[in-house]
Design an enzyme around this catalytic site. Sequence first.
Site, PDB file in Angstrom:
ATOM      1  N   HIS B  33     -16.095   2.229 -50.938  1.00 12.39           N
ATOM      2  CA  HIS B  33     -15.385   2.175 -52.316  1.00 12.39           C
ATOM      3  C   HIS B  33     -15.980   3.113 -53.113  1.00 12.39           C
ATOM      4  CE1 HIS B  33     -14.364  -1.754 -50.082  1.00 12.39           C
ATOM      5  NE2 HIS B  33     -13.150  -1.620 -51.085  1.00 12.39           N
ATOM      6  N   HIS B  73     -17.481  -4.533 -54.259  1.00  9.42           N
ATOM      7  CA  HIS B  73     -17.113  -3.571 -53.444  1.00  9.42           C
ATOM      8  C   HIS B  73     -17.831  -2.138 -53.709  1.00  9.42           C
ATOM      9  CE1 HIS B  73     -14.409  -4.479 -56.678  1.00  9.42           C
ATOM     10  NE2 HIS B  73     -14.469  -2.957 -56.998  1.00  9.42           N
ATOM     11  N   PRO B 123     -16.659 -11.409 -52.726  1.00  5.52           N
ATOM     12  CA  PRO B 123     -15.476 -12.171 -53.415  1.00  5.52           C
ATOM     13  C   PRO B 123     -15.603 -12.289 -54.740  1.00  5.52           C
ATOM     14  CG  PRO B 123     -17.006 -13.584 -51.735  1.00  5.52           C
ATOM     15  CD  PRO B 123     -17.758 -12.270 -52.025  1.00  5.52           C
ATOM     16  N   HIS B 264     -10.167   3.892 -55.234  1.00  4.56           N
ATOM     17  CA  HIS B 264     -10.689   2.540 -55.292  1.00  4.56           C
ATOM     18  C   HIS B 264     -11.212   2.401 -53.786  1.00  4.56           C
ATOM     19  CE1 HIS B 264     -11.569  -1.559 -55.420  1.00  4.56           C
ATOM     20  NE2 HIS B 264     -10.846  -1.536 -54.149  1.00  4.56           N
ATOM     21  N   GLU B 411     -15.574 -27.182 -61.398  1.00  3.72           N
ATOM     22  CA  GLU B 411     -16.150 -27.274 -60.193  1.00  3.72           C
ATOM     23  C   GLU B 411     -16.580 -25.913 -59.641  1.00  3.72           C
ATOM     24  OE1 GLU B 411     -13.087 -28.163 -60.532  1.00  3.72           O
ATOM     25  OE2 GLU B 411     -13.190 -30.511 -60.781  1.00  3.72           O
ATOM     26  N   HIS B 473      -6.592 -37.308 -54.421  1.00  5.25           N
ATOM     27  CA  HIS B 473      -8.083 -37.356 -54.527  1.00  5.25           C
ATOM     28  C   HIS B 473      -8.785 -37.864 -53.318  1.00  5.25           C
ATOM     29  CE1 HIS B 473      -6.635 -37.051 -58.689  1.00  5.25           C
ATOM     30  NE2 HIS B 473      -7.890 -37.352 -59.230  1.00  5.25           N
TER      31      HIS B 473
END
Lengths: 664, 664
Positions: B33, B73, B123, B264, B411, B473
Amino acid sequence: MEKIAPPAAAEAAMATALRVLAMDAVEAAQSGHPGMPMGMADVATVLFARHIRLDPSRPDWPDRDRFVLSAGHGSMLLYALHHLVGFEDMTLEELQAFRQLGARTAGHPEYGHARGIEMTTGPLGQGIATAVGMALAERMLNARYGDGLVDHHTFVMAGDGCLMEGISHEAADLAGHLGLGRLIVLWDDNRITIDGPVSLSSSADQCARFAALGWHVARVDGHDPEAIDAALAAAKADPRPSLLACRTVIGQGAPTLAGSHKVHGAPLGAEEIAAARAALDWPHAPFVIPGPVRAAWGRVARRGAAARADWEARLAASPQAAAFEQARAPVDAAALREAICAFKAGISETRPAHATRKASELALGVVNATLPQTVGGSADLTGSNNTRTPDMASVTPGDFSGRYIHYGIREHGMAAAMNGMALHGGLKPYGGTFLAFADYCRPAIRLSALMGVPVAYVMTHDSIGLGEDGPTHQPVETIASLRAMPNLHVYRPADAVETAEAWELAMTSARTPSVLCLSRQSLPTVRRHHEAENLTARGAYVLRESIGPRDLTLIATGSEVSLALDAADLLEAEGLRVAVVSAPCFERFAEEALAYRAEVLGTAPRLGVEAAVRQGWEALIGCEGGFAGMTGFGASGPAPELYRHFGLTPARVAEAARALLTRS
Amino acid sequence: MEKIAPPAAAEAAMATALRVLAMDAVEAAQSGHPGMPMGMADVATVLFARHIRLDPSRPDWPDRDRFVLSAGHGSMLLYALHHLVGFEDMTLEELQAFRQLGARTAGHPEYGHARGIEMTTGPLGQGIATAVGMALAERMLNARYGDGLVDHHTFVMAGDGCLMEGISHEAADLAGHLGLGRLIVLWDDNRITIDGPVSLSSSADQCARFAALGWHVARVDGHDPEAIDAALAAAKADPRPSLLACRTVIGQGAPTLAGSHKVHGAPLGAEEIAAARAALDWPHAPFVIPGPVRAAWGRVARRGAAARADWEARLAASPQAAAFEQARAPVDAAALREAICAFKAGISETRPAHATRKASELALGVVNATLPQTVGGSADLTGSNNTRTPDMASVTPGDFSGRYIHYGIREHGMAAAMNGMALHGGLKPYGGTFLAFADYCRPAIRLSALMGVPVAYVMTHDSIGLGEDGPTHQPVETIASLRAMPNLHVYRPADAVETAEAWELAMTSARTPSVLCLSRQSLPTVRRHHEAENLTARGAYVLRESIGPRDLTLIATGSEVSLALDAADLLEAEGLRVAVVSAPCFERFAEEALAYRAEVLGTAPRLGVEAAVRQGWEALIGCEGGFAGMTGFGASGPAPELYRHFGLTPARVAEAARALLTRS
């Protein structure tokens, strides 16, 4: 549209009925969440009494308003509303059985348990994000069928938890971008979370935040009916999606506990309930609703029934009636089967070496040409996921006539929006990302599976075969983690034929979502002879039988099927009789008859081959079987080198097979 | 602090070196990239040349500034920077081996592959959210040790993808709330995503959005060094976290491709590179850096080394030096072992019937008293997760002296922040949510495992045993999905003794994160006789041996161990000889010696019991083993009724055992 504004006194009693039913049902169950229903009772009353359009006698009326309780723990609010407006399956007995096994009144609203429950909620933020999909579907269908047939709102009740969850950002950003003006979120701004005041963990200015994402926002006293009504009217008039910050007191009506986090998730207790009854001037026994209050609530249904009848007249008169109803009906499976079969025949003849992501694009060409209700999309990986076919125009702000959604870098929001589109009806969504990022949308995939919503997840770059991007992008445990989920079909097709077959199955699935795990790298066509039967439907099948009794069965999926065939060649050259089984869908194979399973698996030693962890493979290879795969995370490097490095070559698979045969 | 502002010409050449190295390395790899490194080269140059404080000769200097490339990246930007400032392991050869197997220069930055890489990124959104944890750790340690020892910044480079991901909302909201003023995010505002312009999928006003969350925001021309410098200075001066919207042109320097999404993620090609060299006035061969440019970059390291030397002098003179270094050292395992052992002895004597979440709270009392570096927290479920011990004060905006974090209903943000705190060093984080919501933070758990960061996840309400909240749950597949992940220890303790043992292991783990799956419901003490040895460390062990040769081995985890014991009682009353094995950690058992494993598992038929899906259990029960567990999603109802409904009672387990023995 007729707008009924009942007298203030009647509305106050209507709201009190909601409060009392919530506290009584939670008390009866000795479990549940009274705080939200009591706090939002006034907002709910105004929304239902003056605005919402639904017909309890026809809960699936397509042009009804959608109501999503994103703060699903407040389920008693929904159940009380449904009881009072007259959903006939939401009886008093159901309310009295709140949270009991087998009751429709589950702890959180469960899609399919009772009429009118638009979706399962409870995992926070899912409601608002799924509602974005519903509101998007509404606009897309409006663009196709016009205001006469599709013109409704999607109302969401969300709490602070929903707005703190990351998925709310993805959903709100997408909705603001697309200008989904018929989406109205009623935020229960009670400034309380489970741990205490919201100020323990957030200082966000939610109105400014949503305004920054292109929303209409307004603050309103959530206990002032006229203010709520005016805010709803303004929201409906605004072309942007709306966030109404409804300032409420959690547990409003509970004399000593209101306003405290203690009222969020526990019964109030007999004493507090008695005091609340006195304060609310509600002298009735638990679960008793006086006639006048019932009558006031009954007007909601009557208004909805009238609107529904008008709509039906419009549908009957519409030249688009047949198309409208066809889009909502199950897909034309016969037509799809025929088209896919023709596609397969072409593949088996030309035998291209396509990556399965490319094969998927080609198969989608067939699917999209056959099924006008499909809607494609990708989380900003269109060219990598190959999710867009040439005939698909993009949906853009202001033009919803297209069939392709640029979901942005929002896997979770995409998955939830797909659930919403599928739940809405009339559209059949699929959407793509990298398989490793299934983790980013897993909570929404779980809701697809739990609700039984047959959306299709296109997940490419499905192994170390993606190469240089490295271990963050290489799924090794992802396939196993998806196979662990109930009611999810995980497909890993070996070539263009299996990919097309998987698409046929995904598109005709009635109640099971599908994940298609697709390769980045090119793969040879392994189905070299055309068969009309959809072999992928059986989950696993003998791709190449041995000549004579088997010495060994190699079982592989996806990109490793051709590898297994090459290994079989090596072993056969040594005189071994080797069968090769392709196993594109473990879940379907598990549903096959024992006799078929035994025939496929054979009695010879078995070796599994998949560039992923072994967990779950015992179902196919048994505990004595061998396995060539991954034992840890991948690495960055060219794909062929990675396959060599991790021992996934024909020679190494053949070696593993020999070792297996030696010890068997 | 000395501030060096090199002449503009020198800085321009420094930036060009970054651009050229990025395009050359991507071209050599034919993969990667170039767009982001070329677009952000000017920002990176100003940040490094004038602001950042790091010492390549001491990459682990505790008070260094942290630099996180959230847009992972763009890894070549990081590698080029590290090469030019003089990290000695980032050689030219490594740059030339970009994205090749075994190179330090992986496709995305991998923690541990080379010095100075603060975390694994790729990520999207993880970098910014992990950096929040780093910045939080900095303030918490500052509160403990003062400005002389802890006073550094955390710089993040993030792209549009990072800001679209939901996790960015959780991270930004938390950082804004806590006022993490030393966190500075440099947003690569290039208005391009993979699919095309950002306007395809977002209309967000990111500055307004972050301002709404309590951030200082500013817009800056990302190619104007003085503007960048001024914005960085203002950001450092502001008490709030800062978002600098750096308006850049993606691929800046590539004459025809700059500004397009085509730059990119693909090599520029020889022709474009030649044209870029001409346009940039860079006549040097690939990977050749002229001496003056190297010298200019070398000043960054010299400034950092001087700052590091000053800091070391301060440390040497500090009365807190020993405490500071102890907090960064491995935990005092011997002290913890002794304390846990005493705790266990008390439990085995009093034999309480605690839910394991309650047992966890008690064990944490021991852990937190022994290890001053622990930091607790919960995603707004403190009273449910039992993560807070009485001695723990909350961290609040403006007061970072506490040890407990109210992460809010976030979370994912929590998990990433824990990674950041652990990576920062000096603190040992654990944090809680419901086990079903492990899905919400799974991408960050995966990074814990991939990076080898030993954070502890406290995940309560670990089965249908949570009762009325219902299937949303109730984890059924969650445990299997976590067991599938490499380098993750999944503990499911049976009682307070095993819970304490699991805590000891989680806190002393060097490179493996832990998940503790804990019950909502009360469980009897099954370890009724004190043993000093940590039996949980073996993964599985014989809890109760049969008298005489085994007819059957029951293997269970967590809340089902006591169930298995009761079933064993029933079967023994019928004359069968039954052993019961507790298996709190499959991964540890897999690492035990074969002989031990064989002894525990025995040769008699085996039946597994776990209120979850079977996947993964073959490792313990084999393929011929029986299993009593779940085959689909749970339901809403009181826990004892659910256990009966799903066949998890002593009588039903005994029945399954008899059936197993009949067919064996």
